[in-house]
Design a protein around this motif. Sequence first.
Motif, PDB file in Angstrom:
ATOM      1  N   LEU A   1       1.179  -1.341   0.325  1.00 57.50           N
ATOM      2  CA  LEU A   1      -0.113  -0.103   0.080  1.00 57.50           C
ATOM      3  C   LEU A   1       0.996   1.373   0.569  1.00 57.50           C
ATOM      4  O   LEU A   1       2.091   1.019  -0.110  1.00 57.50           O
ATOM      5  CB  LEU A   1      -0.887   0.150   1.439  1.00 57.50           C
ATOM      6  N   GLY A   2       0.396   2.173  -0.647  1.00 59.53           N
ATOM      7  CA  GLY A   2       1.166   3.547  -0.495  1.00 59.53           C
ATOM      8  C   GLY A   2       0.481   4.548  -2.096  1.00 59.53           C
ATOM      9  O   GLY A   2       0.235   5.357  -1.727  1.00 59.53           O
ATOM     10  N   PRO A   3       1.510   3.559  -3.394  1.00 59.28           N
ATOM     11  CA  PRO A   3       0.458   4.478  -4.316  1.00 59.28           C
ATOM     12  C   PRO A   3      -0.801   4.905  -4.952  1.00 59.28           C
ATOM     13  O   PRO A   3      -1.352   6.088  -4.619  1.00 59.28           O
ATOM     14  CB  PRO A   3       0.593   3.727  -5.728  1.00 59.28           C
ATOM     15  N   GLY A   4      -1.515   4.060  -3.753  1.00 60.86           N
ATOM     16  CA  GLY A   4      -3.227   3.907  -3.592  1.00 60.86           C
ATOM     17  C   GLY A   4      -3.325   5.493  -2.913  1.00 60.86           C
ATOM     18  O   GLY A   4      -4.026   6.400  -2.829  1.00 60.86           O
ATOM     19  N   PHE A   5      -2.317   5.198  -1.774  1.00 61.15           N
ATOM     20  CA  PHE A   5      -2.772   6.724  -0.812  1.00 61.15           C
ATOM     21  C   PHE A   5      -2.046   8.272  -0.838  1.00 61.15           C
ATOM     22  O   PHE A   5      -2.911   9.378  -0.962  1.00 61.15           O
ATOM     23  CB  PHE A   5      -2.317   6.438   0.254  1.00 61.15           C
ATOM     24  N   LEU A   6      -1.724   7.858  -2.516  1.00 60.43           N
ATOM     25  CA  LEU A   6      -0.580   9.098  -3.140  1.00 60.43           C
ATOM     26  C   LEU A   6      -1.741   9.832  -3.976  1.00 60.43           C
ATOM     27  O   LEU A   6      -1.902  10.624  -3.689  1.00 60.43           O
ATOM     28  CB  LEU A   6       0.487   8.916  -3.629  1.00 60.43           C
ATOM     29  N   LEU A   7      -2.576   8.542  -4.790  1.00 56.48           N
ATOM     30  CA  LEU A   7      -3.329   9.254  -5.928  1.00 56.48           C
ATOM     31  C   LEU A   7      -4.474  10.018  -5.219  1.00 56.48           C
ATOM     32  O   LEU A   7      -4.910  10.884  -5.153  1.00 56.48           O
ATOM     33  CB  LEU A   7      -3.995   8.146  -6.287  1.00 56.48           C
ATOM     34  N   ALA A   8      -5.043   8.819  -3.523  1.00 53.57           N
ATOM     35  CA  ALA A   8      -6.121  10.008  -3.281  1.00 53.57           C
ATOM     36  C   ALA A   8      -5.242  10.689  -1.996  1.00 53.57           C
ATOM     37  O   ALA A   8      -6.087  11.974  -2.352  1.00 53.57           O
ATOM     38  CB  ALA A   8      -6.238   8.969  -1.583  1.00 53.57           C
ATOM     39  N   GLY A   9      -4.089  11.385  -1.583  1.00 56.73           N
ATOM     40  CA  GLY A   9      -3.750  12.403  -1.562  1.00 56.73           C
ATOM     41  C   GLY A   9      -3.912  13.419  -2.764  1.00 56.73           C
ATOM     42  O   GLY A   9      -3.980  15.004  -2.098  1.00 56.73           O
ATOM     43  N   ALA A  10      -3.305  13.271  -4.208  1.00 50.99           N
ATOM     44  CA  ALA A  10      -3.647  14.067  -4.768  1.00 50.99           C
ATOM     45  C   ALA A  10      -4.977  14.840  -5.438  1.00 50.99           C
ATOM     46  O   ALA A  10      -4.908  15.541  -6.022  1.00 50.99           O
ATOM     47  CB  ALA A  10      -2.410  13.753  -5.851  1.00 50.99           C
ATOM     48  N   ALA A  11      -5.523  13.597  -5.177  1.00 48.74           N
ATOM     49  CA  ALA A  11      -7.005  13.557  -5.233  1.00 48.74           C
ATOM     50  C   ALA A  11      -8.287  14.611  -4.543  1.00 48.74           C
ATOM     51  O   ALA A  11      -8.612  15.719  -5.106  1.00 48.74           O
ATOM     52  CB  ALA A  11      -7.959  12.645  -5.875  1.00 48.74           C
ATOM     53  N   ILE A  12      -7.510  14.171  -3.833  1.00 54.05           N
ATOM     54  CA  ILE A  12      -8.320  15.036  -2.422  1.00 54.05           C
ATOM     55  C   ILE A  12      -8.290  16.134  -1.977  1.00 54.05           C
ATOM     56  O   ILE A  12      -6.723  16.923  -1.156  1.00 54.05           O
ATOM     57  CB  ILE A  12      -8.549  14.229  -1.103  1.00 54.05           C
ATOM     58  N   GLY A  13      -8.549  16.954  -3.462  1.00 55.56           N
ATOM     59  CA  GLY A  13      -7.951  18.404  -2.996  1.00 55.56           C
ATOM     60  C   GLY A  13      -9.549  19.774  -3.616  1.00 55.56           C
ATOM     61  O   GLY A  13      -9.555  19.851  -3.149  1.00 55.56           O
ATOM     62  N   VAL A  14      -8.884  20.742  -4.693  1.00 53.66           N
ATOM     63  CA  VAL A  14      -9.661  21.507  -5.217  1.00 53.66           C
ATOM     64  C   VAL A  14     -10.941  20.637  -5.510  1.00 53.66           C
ATOM     65  O   VAL A  14     -12.002  21.180  -5.421  1.00 53.66           O
ATOM     66  CB  VAL A  14      -8.983  21.973  -6.189  1.00 53.66           C
ATOM     67  N   SER A  15     -10.609  19.676  -6.306  1.00 48.41           N
ATOM     68  CA  SER A  15     -11.816  18.583  -6.874  1.00 48.41           C
ATOM     69  C   SER A  15     -12.411  18.835  -5.761  1.00 48.41           C
ATOM     70  O   SER A  15     -14.154  18.507  -6.067  1.00 48.41           O
ATOM     71  CB  SER A  15     -11.640  17.606  -7.470  1.00 48.41           C
ATOM     72  N   HIS A  16     -12.281  17.907  -4.627  1.00 48.93           N
ATOM     73  CA  HIS A  16     -13.510  17.946  -3.272  1.00 48.93           C
ATOM     74  C   HIS A  16     -14.081  19.296  -2.860  1.00 48.93           C
ATOM     75  O   HIS A  16     -14.673  19.140  -2.487  1.00 48.93           O
ATOM     76  CB  HIS A  16     -12.471  17.097  -2.452  1.00 48.93           C
ATOM     77  N   LEU A  17     -12.902  20.249  -1.986  1.00 53.50           N
ATOM     78  CA  LEU A  17     -12.766  20.651  -0.811  1.00 53.50           C
ATOM     79  C   LEU A  17     -13.660  22.164  -1.672  1.00 53.50           C
ATOM     80  O   LEU A  17     -14.665  22.652  -1.596  1.00 53.50           O
ATOM     81  CB  LEU A  17     -11.046  21.620  -0.723  1.00 53.50           C
ATOM     82  N   VAL A  18     -12.663  22.616  -3.129  1.00 55.52           N
ATOM     83  CA  VAL A  18     -13.566  23.640  -3.940  1.00 55.52           C
ATOM     84  C   VAL A  18     -14.858  23.539  -5.071  1.00 55.52           C
ATOM     85  O   VAL A  18     -15.765  23.664  -3.858  1.00 55.52           O
ATOM     86  CB  VAL A  18     -12.596  24.754  -5.023  1.00 55.52           C
ATOM     87  N   GLN A  19     -14.199  22.131  -6.105  1.00 56.75           N
ATOM     88  CA  GLN A  19     -15.182  22.321  -6.535  1.00 56.75           C
ATOM     89  C   GLN A  19     -16.854  21.130  -6.192  1.00 56.75           C
ATOM     90  O   GLN A  19     -18.204  21.762  -6.594  1.00 56.75           O
ATOM     91  CB  GLN A  19     -14.596  21.170  -7.858  1.00 56.75           C
ATOM     92  N   ALA A  20     -16.221  19.684  -5.744  1.00 50.72           N
ATOM     93  CA  ALA A  20     -17.520  19.515  -4.759  1.00 50.72           C
ATOM     94  C   ALA A  20     -18.414  20.160  -3.825  1.00 50.72           C
ATOM     95  O   ALA A  20     -19.526  20.331  -3.563  1.00 50.72           O
ATOM     96  CB  ALA A  20     -16.827  17.819  -4.274  1.00 50.72           C
ATOM     97  N   THR A  21     -17.813  20.881  -3.647  1.00 53.14           N
ATOM     98  CA  THR A  21     -18.068  22.161  -1.642  1.00 53.14           C
ATOM     99  C   THR A  21     -19.438  22.997  -2.713  1.00 53.14           C
ATOM    100  O   THR A  21     -20.450  23.022  -2.544  1.00 53.14           O
ATOM    101  CB  THR A  21     -17.410  22.429  -1.521  1.00 53.14           C
TER     102      THR A  21
END
Length: 422
Positions: free
Chosen positions: A15-35
Amino acid sequence: MQLKSNTKTSIFKTLGPGFLLAGAAIGVSHLVQATRAGADYGFLLLWVLILACITKYPFLEFGPRYAAGTGNHLISGYRKLGKFPYWTFIIITVGSMFIIQAAVTIVTAGLAERLFGMGWSSFTWSFIIIGICIGLLLIGKYPALDKTMKVIVSLLGLATLTAVILAFGEGRLDNALSIEAPEVWNKAGIAFIISFMGWMPIPLDASVWHSIWTREKALGNKKRTSLKEAFFDFNVGYLAAAIIGLLFFLMGVLIMFGSGTTFSGNGVEFSGQLIDLYGKTLGDWSKPIVAVAAFIAMFSTTLAVTDAFPRVLSEIFAEHPKKGKSETERKWKNYRINVFLIPGLSLIILFFFTASFTILIDFATALSFLSAPFIAWFNYKLVTGDQMAQEDRPSKTYRIFSLLSLLILILFNLVYIYTLIS
């Protein structure tokens, strides 16, 4: 380096690359665009979030699949596929990386000021945040990034889930369901849908990042990552990114929808509005939870992006070897140069566009979505072609699902282009 393929390793160690993908994903798309989607349209755009996560799934999964099946990253695959895929990817990457780096950094900077209240400008905070990211990456290299992201994503998931549960506890659901959503099938609404889908849960070129991280993890473990391990790791990260995206969407619906608040185009003011709205609805005690969750989300993205683009460029340069230093030495040298160069040029962009960060984000997300069908098709060709062993290729059913997903991405692109020219 030759990697062993028969050494048994705990699946959790891979496990590791999947968490990096999640960390990269959970940002502008979530905090700004999804909100924003939840705040402006209520539950009306929930289908967009779900559709984006479903249609992008196969093409993002093809990144670690290819790395596990071949031992190489997607950039090598694109080059073997032909000049058009290879150079198209390079153009897309170079054309978007500075804007993406600038966009994620400015949001992080706004939240940092809101959280710590130092009285510093967004540009100053951006400079500091980028400096911290560079220091962490150069000193700790991949292992530090790997371990840091596991902690960040876990904390973020708990903090966001807590905030959503508290919002449901305040009885906000009935209020959100009783308010009529505004019209979305107009030029502005369609443009927002495309920008929302562009980075939800992450741009498709992140499949290349994931393939590089998967290979880097395999090198660290000194064994080839199996398809089963890569698939498990990807699903953990992708599911985390999708669920947390849904949580931020629900936060927008439950707390902001119908509030009548118009979001500011300034990064610091936007962050303040976001946190203050939660405080007014749930109470001032909720502000620290929301502030910490939001800052963690954006810092994780900034850290992952600060690593991803220099790593991609160093791999591109490695595809054109020169005499002298070893491949590892050349990659590390190129990485060190680009880890300063890309954020540096992004800071110049921020210096001129700090006051209009939502425009910057909408442009970057739309650009990512317009390029998505190209990346999707290249990835599909790689994992269904001769470069992959027969047993590692997707099943017939999965291939049909992938092609249907590609068709949906193309249709949305055509609709968006039509609205731009009409």
